[in-house]
Design a protein around this motif. Structure first.
Motif, short mmCIF file in Angstrom:
data_model
loop_
_atom_site.label_atom_id
_atom_site.label_comp_id
_atom_site.label_asym_id
_atom_site.label_seq_id
_atom_site.Cartn_x
_atom_site.Cartn_y
_atom_site.Cartn_z
N GLY A 133 0.79 -1.22 0.00
CA GLY A 133 0.00 0.00 0.00
C GLY A 133 0.82 1.27 0.00
O GLY A 133 0.28 2.36 -0.18
N PHE A 134 2.12 1.11 0.18
CA PHE A 134 2.99 2.28 0.28
C PHE A 134 2.94 3.10 -1.01
O PHE A 134 2.72 4.32 -0.99
N ARG A 135 3.13 2.44 -2.13
CA ARG A 135 3.18 3.15 -3.41
C ARG A 135 1.83 3.75 -3.78
O ARG A 135 1.74 4.96 -4.06
N PRO A 136 0.75 2.94 -3.80
CA PRO A 136 -0.54 3.55 -4.15
C PRO A 136 -1.02 4.59 -3.14
O PRO A 136 -1.75 5.51 -3.50
N CYS A 137 -0.59 4.47 -1.88
CA CYS A 137 -1.00 5.44 -0.87
C CYS A 137 -0.44 6.83 -1.19
O CYS A 137 -1.08 7.85 -0.93
N VAL A 138 0.77 6.85 -1.74
CA VAL A 138 1.38 8.13 -2.13
C VAL A 138 0.98 8.49 -3.56
O VAL A 138 0.61 9.64 -3.85
N ARG A 139 1.04 7.50 -4.44
CA ARG A 139 0.81 7.73 -5.86
C ARG A 139 -0.64 8.09 -6.17
O ARG A 139 -0.92 8.98 -6.99
N GLY A 140 -1.58 7.40 -5.49
CA GLY A 140 -3.00 7.61 -5.78
C GLY A 140 -3.44 9.06 -5.59
O GLY A 140 -3.94 9.70 -6.52
N PRO A 141 -3.29 9.62 -4.40
CA PRO A 141 -3.71 11.03 -4.20
C PRO A 141 -2.96 12.01 -5.08
O PRO A 141 -3.55 12.96 -5.61
N MET A 142 -1.64 11.78 -5.27
CA MET A 142 -0.87 12.69 -6.14
C MET A 142 -1.37 12.64 -7.57
O MET A 142 -1.56 13.67 -8.23
#
Length: 591
Positions: A133-142
């Motif tokens: 979830g680390f990547r989508p947690c940052v990537r998704g909102p951005m």
């Protein structure tokens, strides 16, 4: 927020990896979102005007962006893996260390299977949530924010499609998350039940086979396994509703953009390149929303596990050493005193296990404790080593309240051979050195001699022999003698035997008692079911239903106490005929 702070705290030295991972994802996302702008320029300027150098230049920039994103992805994978594995290891270590500091009263709050699940499955869920979830947690909102910015910059009217769809998706995600959150809690509880059945079955495998209960135990496991399977099906089935909902939203958004965009192209208010670039942002926005929804579900499950782990980390040990400045660091002697002691295991319990207990034991004396099952014998001696605290009254060791001692000092001075004997994986030497990690082989062999372990030591391979997991390779009596030898290596001031010779024959027990009597200055407290185990003691305490019923020597109790006379008659068989002197001689004969 408390859970978030907890996770940040337990990242420890891996916080640097986590921060680098966030920065890398942010840069990677920014580069990927710039690609549709380049593509729109290729179509509108390069292809429309047959400008080959522009096409090659913009294409090279797109390729450079793609290669850079790929390289950043490799670096992100390394830092994210390091951070997630480090978090899992730190949480697991912290949880294990906290459990080691728990008092018996704390451990009574949890089933062993639940503690195992919290240290394994729950930690794995948290670790996987961090890794996946680390990547989508940052990537998704951005990606969502930047895609919307780019989309509105390309065409504000066309971007209004998102304004209509986003609220619907937000409501759908909220409903799914609200519905699935309690299901994850039940899922982890079902995992506790599976672990409990497995643990009980493997621990009691000999009883299962002796009673031919294998089919019934398979049915019991099948029941909890079905409970887990059904719970998992319902939980993950509910969670997967987000996939069709978001796919429907993507297709609806794409259809609306193409329909509205086509009309705008016909009206010459939008170019084909702009529509192509806008469609890229449509997919980017929807993909980011899909990421966010998956992260929500992933975090929902992880938060359940974080809360379960947090319960262990937040619970304070019920028993702790006093402040260092006030803690006694030495036990003067082996004297024991109880001053109007009352005790119960839980504050909400209706009845006390022990009530109004008062007596004194002189240092170096031998005291026996008798009583029927449930009289409170084991509870009484556990207060001496402060395994539990008295509910009221005082327990004194060496003339000081046990609550004034540093716990390690007190328990080092009190050797307890518990009713349930435990041997650990390893050799005989490894197990004995629990009593004294620095003991030499000569000291180990001397302890074995005192506990009569030398009678069978060679048969199990000597000090390097393996007694098996949990002592499965030795008999019950041999296990008891090994545990006695281990306690002797502590060289305690007080030695407590909690019915720890029940599986030893009477001749060997008498030999062990004689060997113990030769050790000077050690207070010996013996809980026993056999009256011959305590009849030579300096004093015998009789407990009845949590109260101190009588105390005295064997001869005194045999003359005056009805309960003691009844025990003696049932075990020795001639209490009515024996005089005090005769009974003593008879006791010696039986010993």
């Amino acid at each position: 927020m408390n859970n978030l702070r907890r996770m940040i705290h337990y990242l420890g030295i891996y916080k640097f990896d986590a921060v680098l991972g966030i920065l890398i994802v942010a840069i990677e996302t920014s580069i990927e979102l710039f690609i549709p702008v380049l593509m729109a320029r290729i179509i509108d300027e390069g292809i429309a005007h047959a400008d080959i150098p522009l096409i090659l230049h913009q294409g090279a920039l797109m390729l450079a962006c793609a290669v850079t994103s790929l390289a950043l992805g490799f670096f992100y994978a390394r830092f994210a893996s390091s951070a997630s594995v480090g978090l899992g290891a730190n949480l697991r270590q912290a949880e294990y260390e906290k459990i080691q500091r728990y008092a018996f009263g704390n451990l009574d709050h949890y089933q062993t299977s639940s503690l195992v699940t919290r240290m394994t499955t729950d930690i794995t869920v948290i670790q996987n949530a961090m890794a996946n979830g680390f990547r989508p947690c940052v990537r998704g909102p951005m990606m969502l924010i930047m895609s919307l910015v780019y989309a509105f910059s390309l065409n504000r009217d066309l971007a209004m499609v998102f304004v209509c769809i986003l609220p619907v998706l937000a409501v759908a995600l909220g409903v799914i998350t609200w519905r699935v959150s309690p299901l994850y809690q039940r899922l982890q509880t079902s995992m506790d039940h599976v672990n409990r059945v497995v643990q009980e079955n493997l621990t009691a495998v000999r009883a299962v086979k002796a009673y031919v209960r294998e089919p019934q135990q398979c049915d019991v496991f099948g029941s909890v396994n079905s409970e887990l399977a059904q719970g998992a099906t319902k939980t993950f089935g509910t969670a997967q509703f987000n996939l069709p909902v978001f796919q429907a939203a993507i297709y609806t958004a794409a259809t609306l953009v193409l329909w509205v965009g086509g009309q705008m192209i016909c009206a010459n208010t939008l170019t084909v390149g702009e529509l192509t670039g806008f469609m890229s942002y449509v997919l980017q926005v929807m993909n980011s929303l899909m990421m966010i929804s998956n992260v929500f579900l992933l975090l929902t499950r992880a938060l359940t596990s974080v809360e379960r782990v947090g319960e262990i980390l937040d619970e304070e040990p019920l028993i702790a050493s006093p402040a260092t400045a006030r803690a006694l660091t030495a036990v003067p002697d082996g004297s024991v005193s109880f001053r109007d002691v009352t005790f119960k295991y839980r504050a909400e319990a209706e009845e006390d296990v022990l009530e109004g207990i008062s007596f004194d034991i002189a240092s170096g004396s031998t005291v026996g404790i008798l009583g029927s099952t449930g009289a409170g014998k084991s509870s009484l001696v556990q207060l001496i080593a402060r395994l539990y605290d008295a509910t009221a009254g005082e327990v004194l060791v060496g003339g000081h309240d046990v609550r004034e001692y540093d716990l390690a000092v007190l328990r080092d001075a009190v050797g307890v051979v518990l009713q349930k004997n435990v041997l650990f994986t390893g050799t005989v030497r490894d197990n004995l050195r629990w009593g004294n990690a620095k003991a030499t082989d000569e000291e180990l062999l001397e302890a074995c001699r005192l506990a009569c372990v030398d009678e069978f030591l060679d048969r199990i391979g000597g000090l390097d022999g393996d007694p098996g997991q949990g002592g499965a390779g030795v008999s019950g009596g041999q296990k008891q003698r090994l545990c006695i030898a281990r306690a002797l290596l502590k060289r305690p001031r007080i030695l407590i035997f909690d019915d720890s010779t029940s599986a030893v024959d009477m001749a060997t027990e008498a030999k062990i008692r004689a060997n113990l009597a030769s050790i000077p200055g050690v207070t010996c407290i013996i809980i026993a079911q056999r009256i011959t185990s305590v009849m030579d003691a300096d004093e015998i305490i009789v407990l009845d239903d949590g109260h101190l019923h009588a105390r005295g020597t064997h001869a005194e109790l045999l003359e005056t106490d009805a309960i003691y006379q009844e025990i003696y008659a049932s075990q020795v068989g001639h209490a009515d005929k024996a005089t005090p002197d005769d009974s003593l001689r008879g006791g010696e004969a039986h010993a």
